[in-house]
Scaffold this motif. Structure first.
Motif, PDB file in Angstrom:
ATOM      1  N   ALA A  18     123.071  54.874  -6.705  1.00 54.86           N
ATOM      2  CA  ALA A  18     121.706  54.978  -6.191  1.00 54.86           C
ATOM      3  C   ALA A  18     120.734  55.266  -7.333  1.00 54.86           C
ATOM      4  O   ALA A  18     121.098  55.878  -8.345  1.00 54.86           O
ATOM      5  CB  ALA A  18     121.626  56.081  -5.142  1.00 54.86           C
ATOM      6  N   THR A  39     116.346  58.133  -5.050  1.00 52.78           N
ATOM      7  CA  THR A  39     117.250  58.333  -3.916  1.00 52.78           C
ATOM      8  C   THR A  39     118.142  59.542  -4.166  1.00 52.78           C
ATOM      9  O   THR A  39     118.317  60.394  -3.293  1.00 52.78           O
ATOM     10  CB  THR A  39     118.110  57.080  -3.680  1.00 52.78           C
ATOM     11  OG1 THR A  39     117.243  55.971  -3.412  1.00 52.78           O
ATOM     12  CG2 THR A  39     119.060  57.261  -2.516  1.00 52.78           C
ATOM     13  N   ARG A  53     116.297  62.786  -3.784  1.00 46.68           N
ATOM     14  CA  ARG A  53     116.073  63.126  -2.368  1.00 46.68           C
ATOM     15  C   ARG A  53     117.341  63.671  -1.721  1.00 46.68           C
ATOM     16  O   ARG A  53     117.304  64.621  -0.943  1.00 46.68           O
ATOM     17  CB  ARG A  53     115.555  61.894  -1.611  1.00 46.68           C
ATOM     18  CG  ARG A  53     115.454  62.056  -0.107  1.00 46.68           C
ATOM     19  CD  ARG A  53     114.535  63.218   0.283  1.00 46.68           C
ATOM     20  NE  ARG A  53     114.604  63.491   1.691  1.00 46.68           N
ATOM     21  CZ  ARG A  53     115.463  64.321   2.275  1.00 46.68           C
ATOM     22  NH1 ARG A  53     116.393  64.954   1.564  1.00 46.68           N
ATOM     23  NH2 ARG A  53     115.429  64.532   3.578  1.00 46.68           N
ATOM     24  N   THR A  54     118.495  63.081  -2.028  1.00 42.50           N
ATOM     25  CA  THR A  54     119.734  63.519  -1.380  1.00 42.50           C
ATOM     26  C   THR A  54     120.145  64.922  -1.815  1.00 42.50           C
ATOM     27  O   THR A  54     120.700  65.670  -1.013  1.00 42.50           O
ATOM     28  CB  THR A  54     120.895  62.542  -1.641  1.00 42.50           C
ATOM     29  OG1 THR A  54     121.199  62.510  -3.027  1.00 42.50           O
ATOM     30  CG2 THR A  54     120.575  61.149  -1.137  1.00 42.50           C
ATOM     31  N   ARG A  85     124.742  53.492  -2.766  1.00 44.29           N
ATOM     32  CA  ARG A  85     123.970  52.853  -1.694  1.00 44.29           C
ATOM     33  C   ARG A  85     124.709  51.593  -1.266  1.00 44.29           C
ATOM     34  O   ARG A  85     125.102  50.781  -2.097  1.00 44.29           O
ATOM     35  CB  ARG A  85     122.569  52.501  -2.193  1.00 44.29           C
ATOM     36  CG  ARG A  85     121.690  51.880  -1.120  1.00 44.29           C
ATOM     37  CD  ARG A  85     120.319  51.542  -1.653  1.00 44.29           C
ATOM     38  NE  ARG A  85     119.509  52.726  -1.906  1.00 44.29           N
ATOM     39  CZ  ARG A  85     118.756  53.328  -0.986  1.00 44.29           C
ATOM     40  NH1 ARG A  85     118.749  52.884   0.242  1.00 44.29           N
ATOM     41  NH2 ARG A  85     118.027  54.369  -1.306  1.00 44.29           N
TER      42      ARG A  85
END
Length: 77
Positions: free
Chosen positions: A36, A40, A43-44, A58
């Motif tokens: 990713a 991304t 954010r995770t 992803r």
């Protein structure tokens, strides 16, 4: 370890990524995917820490049927 190949992204061409397997001994999934992007991943990690030996991958939505097949084959007996 007995890995059963379930399939790869039909649009992946000859490079074979992403792909999914089921470990027939442990019933766990093994997933190959595209790492990713930084946004991304950032954010995770707000929801779950990310140790240095792990990464976020992803998978495209078109992989859902293969994941369902793998999950059906991975259900505990």
């Amino acid at each position: 370890m007995r890995l059963r190949f379930v399939g790869k992204d039909p649009e992946s061409g000859s490079h074979g990524c992403p792909a999914v397997w089921v470990d027939e001994d442990t019933r766990s999934l093994v997933i190959q995917g595209v790492r990713a992007d930084a946004a991304t991943t950032a954010r995770t990690v707000r929801d779950s820490p990310l140790p240095g030996h792990e990464c976020v991958v992803r998978l495209p939505a078109r992989m859902i049927p293969l994941l369902r097949e793998a999950l059906d084959g991975a259900e505990p007996e």
